[in-house]
Enzyme design. Structure first.
Site, PDB file in Angstrom:
ATOM      1  N   GLY A 189      -8.976   5.307   1.599  1.00 18.47           N
ATOM      2  CA  GLY A 189      -9.684   4.115   2.048  1.00 18.47           C
ATOM      3  C   GLY A 189      -9.695   2.940   1.093  1.00 18.47           C
ATOM      4  N   GLU A 236     -15.454   0.298  -7.315  1.00 20.24           N
ATOM      5  CA  GLU A 236     -16.599   1.184  -7.164  1.00 20.24           C
ATOM      6  C   GLU A 236     -16.446   2.351  -8.124  1.00 20.24           C
ATOM      7  OE1 GLU A 236     -17.087   2.427  -3.129  1.00 20.24           O
ATOM      8  OE2 GLU A 236     -17.397   0.387  -2.359  1.00 20.24           O
ATOM      9  N   ASP A 289       1.749  10.493   3.988  1.00 22.61           N
ATOM     10  CA  ASP A 289       0.349  10.739   4.333  1.00 22.61           C
ATOM     11  C   ASP A 289       0.300  11.238   5.777  1.00 22.61           C
ATOM     12  OD1 ASP A 289      -2.314  10.678   4.995  1.00 22.61           O
ATOM     13  OD2 ASP A 289      -2.705   8.706   4.113  1.00 22.61           O
ATOM     14  N   ASN A 336      -8.331  -3.637  -4.787  1.00 22.71           N
ATOM     15  CA  ASN A 336      -8.467  -4.301  -3.484  1.00 22.71           C
ATOM     16  C   ASN A 336      -9.919  -4.611  -3.116  1.00 22.71           C
ATOM     17  OD1 ASN A 336      -5.742  -4.505  -2.558  1.00 22.71           O
ATOM     18  ND2 ASN A 336      -5.716  -2.299  -2.176  1.00 22.71           N
ATOM     19  N   LYS A 347      -4.133   1.778   0.170  1.00 24.21           N
ATOM     20  CA  LYS A 347      -2.816   2.212  -0.318  1.00 24.21           C
ATOM     21  C   LYS A 347      -1.693   1.742   0.600  1.00 24.21           C
ATOM     22  CE  LYS A 347      -3.748   6.545  -0.285  1.00 24.21           C
ATOM     23  NZ  LYS A 347      -5.148   6.379   0.165  1.00 24.21           N
TER      24      LYS A 347
END
Length: 331
Positions: free
Chosen positions: A34, A235, A61, A262, A37
């Protein structure tokens, strides 16, 4: 006490050096789930298409987001991306190749296929590793000048990068086992009325893949041929995952010197949005930590949070410019 990296010490905040390094053959984009990528790998592939003869973008993925990102259906065959003459994309499932190989052996009269399946899947991770080998064999035969991998979330990414060594060890044992028991297999196969060469063909294919993996393994550890772009957001958990990823890449001997951060908030001057102010303060804290940790050795690229979804070649092309030209926040 940690030292603060100054502007003069910091590496350029772009991925220009990846475009300039013409020897690069394999480029991986990975990070926590999330964090963008797929958007980053698509954007980088678009920029590479401007300076390279041919670019292949591969999604390993299982979620397969390339089709959604470009608004175009991709599958197991490389297809030109709409609007580009030298950029192709494909989406593949790394876990499918081993099962397909066993099924082919069974169809050709391999009465021992169930036994082979039990033996093969007794080796931890061999199904994914065989898929990886099949991917690399296919990609090498295509002869693209550079290949960009849109990888699965971090844990899967690290396992994906360990496949060469895992597969090399597993196939060495597997091939040795096959040579030792080959005569018995053939005798039993004849008694069962099956194709005498089915298992031999399977062992030969495994051995061929082992050779491909050995070559690819050495290329992945060559910084002139391979690099890894870490993708994150500002984060705590994402920063933690990025540090873990960098440490493990270093252990594997795989070059990494670029981080793309991002979804950064840049509220317009005079904004009265309390939520935006609090969120930006939190992001700033982690961006400062990131710069202190990495800016001296890494190209740290900051990408703004956009007001609309990035889908389709035009919007991806627009976003890709931020990888080369730093975003200038409103003053």
């Amino acid at each position: 006490m940690a030292t603060t990296t100054t502007v003069d010490d910091a590496q350029p905040p772009t991925l220009q050096n990846i475009l300039d390094q013409k020897s690069l053959k394999w480029i991986f984009c990975g990070g926590k789930g999330g964090v963008g990528k797929t958007t980053t790998s698509c954007s980088l592939a678009i920029q590479l298409a401007k300076v390279r003869e041919s670019v292949l973008l591969i999604s390993t993925d299982p979620a397969h987001n390339l089709s959604d990102a470009f608004g175009q259906k991709f599958g197991r065959e490389a297809v030109k991306v709409n609007g580009f003459s030298n950029l192709s994309a494909m989406e593949i499932d790394p876990t499918s190749s081993m099962q397909e190989m066993i099924e082919q052996s069974e169809q050709r009269g391999g009465a021992l296929a169930p036994f082979m399946q039990d033996l093969a899947f007794a080796i931890p991770g061999v199904d994914e590793a065989m898929g990886f080998a099949e991917i690399m064999k296919l990609v090498k035969s295509m002869e693209y000048s550079v290949v960009v991998f849109d990888t699965a979330p971090t844990g899967h990414t690290l396992r994906f990068l360990s496949f060469p060594s895992v597969l090399e060890k597993a196939l060495t044992k597997f091939s040795s086992f096959g040579k030792s028991l080959g005569p018995m297999f053939q005798q039993f196969q004849s008694m069962m009325g099956g194709g005498a060469n089915a298992q031999e063909d399977m062992f030969a294919k495994l051995e061929g893949m082992r050779q491909v993996i050995t070559e690819v393994n050495s290329q992945f550890k060559d910084e002139t041929k391979t690099t890894f772009v870490c993708v994150c957001i500002a984060e705590f958990l994402s920063l933690y995952e990025t540090e873990r990823l960098i440490q493990e890449l270093t252990q594997y001997g795989i070059d990494t010197h670029a981080i793309v951060c991002n979804q950064l908030l840049y509220p317009p001057p005079g904004s009265q949005c309390e939520h935006c102010r609090v969120r930006k303060a939190m992001q700033d804290k982690y961006v400062h930590e990131m710069m202190d940790l990495y800016a001296e050795d890494f190209n740290v690229v900051k990408i703004p949070l956009l007001t609309e979804e990035v889908r389709g070649p035009e919007k991806l092309s627009s976003l890709s410019e931020y990888l080369m030209h730093p975003y200038q926040p409103p003053q």
